[in-house]
Design an enzyme around this catalytic site. Structure first.
Site, PDB file in Angstrom:
ATOM      1  N   GLU A 118      54.480 -10.054   7.957  1.00  0.00           N
ATOM      2  CA  GLU A 118      53.193  -9.412   7.669  1.00  0.00           C
ATOM      3  C   GLU A 118      53.222  -8.090   8.431  1.00  0.00           C
ATOM      4  OE1 GLU A 118      50.154  -7.858   7.764  1.00  0.00           O
ATOM      5  OE2 GLU A 118      49.163  -9.400   8.967  1.00  0.00           O
ATOM      6  N   CYS A 137      46.021  -3.906  10.176  1.00  0.00           N
ATOM      7  CA  CYS A 137      46.912  -3.664   9.032  1.00  0.00           C
ATOM      8  C   CYS A 137      46.100  -3.494   7.752  1.00  0.00           C
ATOM      9  CB  CYS A 137      47.921  -4.795   8.906  1.00  0.00           C
ATOM     10  SG  CYS A 137      47.174  -6.418   8.960  1.00  0.00           S
TER      11      CYS A 137
HETATM   12  P1  NDP Z   1      55.686  -3.689  17.032  1.00  0.00           P
HETATM   13  O1  NDP Z   1      56.076  -3.997  15.644  1.00  0.00           O
HETATM   14  O2  NDP Z   1      56.630  -2.919  17.897  1.00  0.00           O
HETATM   15  O3  NDP Z   1      55.369  -5.062  17.819  1.00  0.00           O
HETATM   16  C1  NDP Z   1      54.994  -6.268  17.194  1.00  0.00           C
HETATM   17  C2  NDP Z   1      55.691  -7.441  17.879  1.00  0.00           C
HETATM   18  O4  NDP Z   1      57.111  -7.317  17.703  1.00  0.00           O
HETATM   19  C3  NDP Z   1      55.471  -7.483  19.391  1.00  0.00           C
HETATM   20  O5  NDP Z   1      55.418  -8.820  19.817  1.00  0.00           O
HETATM   21  C4  NDP Z   1      56.731  -6.810  19.923  1.00  0.00           C
HETATM   22  O6  NDP Z   1      57.030  -7.155  21.254  1.00  0.00           O
HETATM   23  C5  NDP Z   1      57.758  -7.360  18.963  1.00  0.00           C
HETATM   24  N1  NDP Z   1      58.983  -6.568  18.912  1.00  0.00           N
HETATM   25  C6  NDP Z   1      59.139  -5.234  19.143  1.00  0.00           C
HETATM   26  N2  NDP Z   1      60.426  -4.875  18.979  1.00  0.00           N
HETATM   27  C7  NDP Z   1      61.105  -5.989  18.642  1.00  0.00           C
HETATM   28  C8  NDP Z   1      62.473  -6.275  18.339  1.00  0.00           C
HETATM   29  N3  NDP Z   1      63.398  -5.315  18.362  1.00  0.00           N
HETATM   30  N4  NDP Z   1      62.812  -7.541  18.013  1.00  0.00           N
HETATM   31  C9  NDP Z   1      61.900  -8.504  17.985  1.00  0.00           C
HETATM   32  N5  NDP Z   1      60.598  -8.323  18.285  1.00  0.00           N
HETATM   33  C10 NDP Z   1      60.192  -7.074  18.598  1.00  0.00           C
HETATM   34  O7  NDP Z   1      54.287  -2.991  16.987  1.00  0.00           O
HETATM   35  P2  NDP Z   1      53.628  -1.997  18.060  1.00  0.00           P
HETATM   36  O8  NDP Z   1      52.804  -2.769  18.980  1.00  0.00           O
HETATM   37  O9  NDP Z   1      54.607  -1.085  18.704  1.00  0.00           O
HETATM   38  O10 NDP Z   1      52.731  -1.132  17.100  1.00  0.00           O
HETATM   39  C11 NDP Z   1      53.343  -0.069  16.388  1.00  0.00           C
HETATM   40  C12 NDP Z   1      52.863  -0.018  14.963  1.00  0.00           C
HETATM   41  O11 NDP Z   1      53.071  -1.267  14.302  1.00  0.00           O
HETATM   42  C13 NDP Z   1      51.386   0.229  14.805  1.00  0.00           C
HETATM   43  O12 NDP Z   1      51.090   1.574  14.938  1.00  0.00           O
HETATM   44  C14 NDP Z   1      51.173  -0.301  13.412  1.00  0.00           C
HETATM   45  O13 NDP Z   1      51.613   0.655  12.495  1.00  0.00           O
HETATM   46  C15 NDP Z   1      52.081  -1.502  13.325  1.00  0.00           C
HETATM   47  N6  NDP Z   1      51.390  -2.769  13.623  1.00  0.00           N
HETATM   48  C16 NDP Z   1      50.992  -3.541  12.594  1.00  0.00           C
HETATM   49  C17 NDP Z   1      50.293  -4.704  12.843  1.00  0.00           C
HETATM   50  C18 NDP Z   1      49.820  -5.585  11.750  1.00  0.00           C
HETATM   51  O14 NDP Z   1      48.806  -6.229  11.910  1.00  0.00           O
HETATM   52  N7  NDP Z   1      50.547  -5.682  10.647  1.00  0.00           N
HETATM   53  C19 NDP Z   1      49.936  -5.116  14.196  1.00  0.00           C
HETATM   54  C20 NDP Z   1      50.451  -4.241  15.213  1.00  0.00           C
HETATM   55  C21 NDP Z   1      51.143  -3.119  14.908  1.00  0.00           C
HETATM   56  P3  NDP Z   1      56.763  -6.077  22.442  1.00  0.00           P
HETATM   57  O15 NDP Z   1      55.303  -5.884  22.507  1.00  0.00           O
HETATM   58  O16 NDP Z   1      57.334  -6.764  23.636  1.00  0.00           O
HETATM   59  O17 NDP Z   1      57.502  -4.818  22.071  1.00  0.00           O
END
Ligand code: NDP
Length: 453
Positions: free
Chosen positions: A227, A261
């Site tokens: 998602e 999102c």
């Molecule tokens: P991320 O996609 O970076 O983070 C989401 C989750 O993935 C967190 O638990 C993060 O952990 C984890 N993660 C990050 N890098 C990796 C990796 N290489 N392998 C496995 N897991 C990983 O989102 P951000 O918080 O940086 O937000 C950035 C953008 O993402 C936002 O601006 C938005 O565009 C989108 N977003 C979309 C969401 C939705 O509801 N669909 C929710 C949040 C963000 P950690 O925090 O430790 O990096």
């Protein structure tokens, strides 16, 4: 160490030690054995646990809501609503889980042939900070009812919420090991996903991380639900109820400071009513109360992290430089915390940052169009495909347009929102698989054929 920072003040809330490799190994071993036991329980027993989870969430609603607000900055009323929605979703699957997972008889050449729904095993849940309780619970409630276990790798800015979720499930009497939080860095996730005790993965987050996790899970042939991001269109046609559309638009864009999102991000408005729509929208935006998210009067809190504020600021700046008209907002707020003024950009064109990129913050982009066909064309002119809204008094026309929109959900004369009863998910770069409803509970099941000669 994992640090949580209060985004309203920029000050440290707490720090947590990362789990060591040995602790991670023990968590996976516990999850694996707990799931084996859990799978043997009757689906009614498994579903009934969720009633206790709902009660445990509600019993600590004030504490949990405060934790959400302090860790990621959401206005306290929205945090409370998030806990309530999580509880309601647990109750929904407590009631409907047994029906959704009931055997389905299929006539064939057998004396008896059926489809049965068995669990997959331990599911790794990689979750984001924007709805720190809801995002996990909407996955975990159906996954547990279906007989799976969950290990949660939460976003590293909400470690307190991760541990509070683990506690809520434990308080509800969830068997030891069935729901556990992993306090690890993103760089350690690949090792966990590769562990043979992990059967599947669900991720809510950015498209970039979705692609990385999907590639790894694909190479391991582990089931995934993704998602990801969205850039939802909110189409307002000339015959719409403009006042209601504008009022809803303000809510759809600025709740949670725009960090959802399924926030409406691109307002695609028919030219002949655009001036009126923008004026109404701006009136509502001007009334939004920005401030301390712990104050129940506050409607706009800070962005969750400094870099998220820098991103939205940059997207607005580039759009204005490219010719968008800034109507209101457009500035960071002086002082501590990561606040950004609620912003409306008019005369946005499809090639500008505010239209091309996902804007994860309080900035609305108004795109003016001549007719319905152009509205649909521009609505689909994005790599994303999560939600969409269409506003018109001609519902028959809207239904036809809805079928042409590339999105996982289309809401006519309403605000795109998730609902435990309805499936939720996207197409295109917004991901695949579905959460919630009957479709959601099936994702982490082995849809098994049982054939009797
Ligand atoms: P991320 O996609 O970076 O983070 C989401 C989750 O993935 C967190 O638990 C993060 O952990 C984890 N993660 C990050 N890098 C990796 C990796 N290489 N392998 C496995 N897991 C990983 O989102 P951000 O918080 O940086 O937000 C950035 C953008 O993402 C936002 O601006 C938005 O565009 C989108 N977003 C979309 C969401 C939705 O509801 N669909 C929710 C949040 C963000 P950690 O925090 O430790 O990096």
């Amino acid at each position: 160490m994992i640090h949580s920072i209060n985004p309203a003040t920029g000050e440290s809330v707490d720090s947590y030690d990362n789990h060591s490799a040995a602790q991670v190994g023990a968590i996976l071993a516990d999850a694996h054995s707990a799931q084996k036991e859990w799978a043997l329980q009757d689906v009614r027993t498994r579903s009934a646990l969720l009633l206790k989870v709902a009660a445990a969430l509600r019993a600590n609603k004030t504490e949990y809501a405060r934790l959400i607000t302090v860790e990621m900055g959401k206005p306290i009323n929205e945090s409370e609503a998030e806990i309530e929605k999580s509880a309601v979703t647990c109750e929904f699957y407590a009631a409907e889980g047994p029906r959704f997972l009931d055997d389905e008889s299929v006539a064939s050449n057998a004396s008896d042939s059926r489809v049965v729904f068995d669990p997959l095993g331990v599911v790794l849940a990689i979750m984001p900070w924007n709805y720190p309780f809801w995002q996990f619970v909407r996955f975990a409630a159906p996954a547990l009812a279906a007989g799976n276990a969950a290990v949660l790798k939460h976003a590293n800015n909400v470690p307190g919420c991760a541990l509070a979720l683990e506690r809520a499930f434990r308080d509800a009497g969830t068997p030891q090991g069935l729901v556990q939080a992993l306090l690890i860095d993103a760089s350690e996730v690949a090792g966990v996903l590769a562990d043979p005790r992990i059967a599947a993965v669900t991720l809510t987050g950015s498209t970039a991380v979705g692609k990385l996790v999907a590639a790894q899970a694909g190479s391991l042939l582990k089931k995934q639900v993704l998602e990801l991001g969205g850039s939802d269109p909110f189409i307002v046609l000339a015959d719409a109820d403009i006042d209601l559309a504008a009022k809803t638009a303000a809510k759809a864009r600025f709740s949670n400071a725009g960090q959802s999102c399924i926030s409406a991000k691109r307002f695609i408005v028919q030219e002949q009513i655009a001036d009126r729509f923008v004026a109404e929208l701006v009136k509502h935006v001007a009334e939004l109360k920005l401030g301390d998210p712990l104050d129940p009067e506050t409607q706009i809190g800070p962005l969750a992290r400094a870099n998220l504020r820098a991103d939205i600021e940059d997207q607005v700046r580039r759009s204005v430089a490219a010719g968008a008209k800034l109507i209101i907002g457009g500035k960071t707020v002086d002082g501590p915390g990561f606040f950004y003024e609620p912003t409306v950009l008019d005369h946005v064109t499809p090639d500008m940052a505010a239209a091309m990129e996902e804007t994860f913050g309080p900035a609305a982009a108004v795109i003016r169009v001549a007719d319905e066909d152009t509205a649909v064309e521009l609505a689909n002119a994005t790599e994303f495909g999560l939600g969409a809204a269409v506003w018109t008094t001609d519902v028959k026309k809207a239904e036809k347009l809805a079928r042409r929109l590339e999105a996982g959900a289309v809401f006519i004369n309403g605000l795109v929102a998730s609902d435990a009863r309805l499936p939720f998910g996207g197409v295109k770069q917004s991901g695949y698989g579905r959460e919630l409803g009957e479709f959601g509970i099936r994702e982490f099941t082995n849809i098994k054929t049982l054939w009797v000669g």
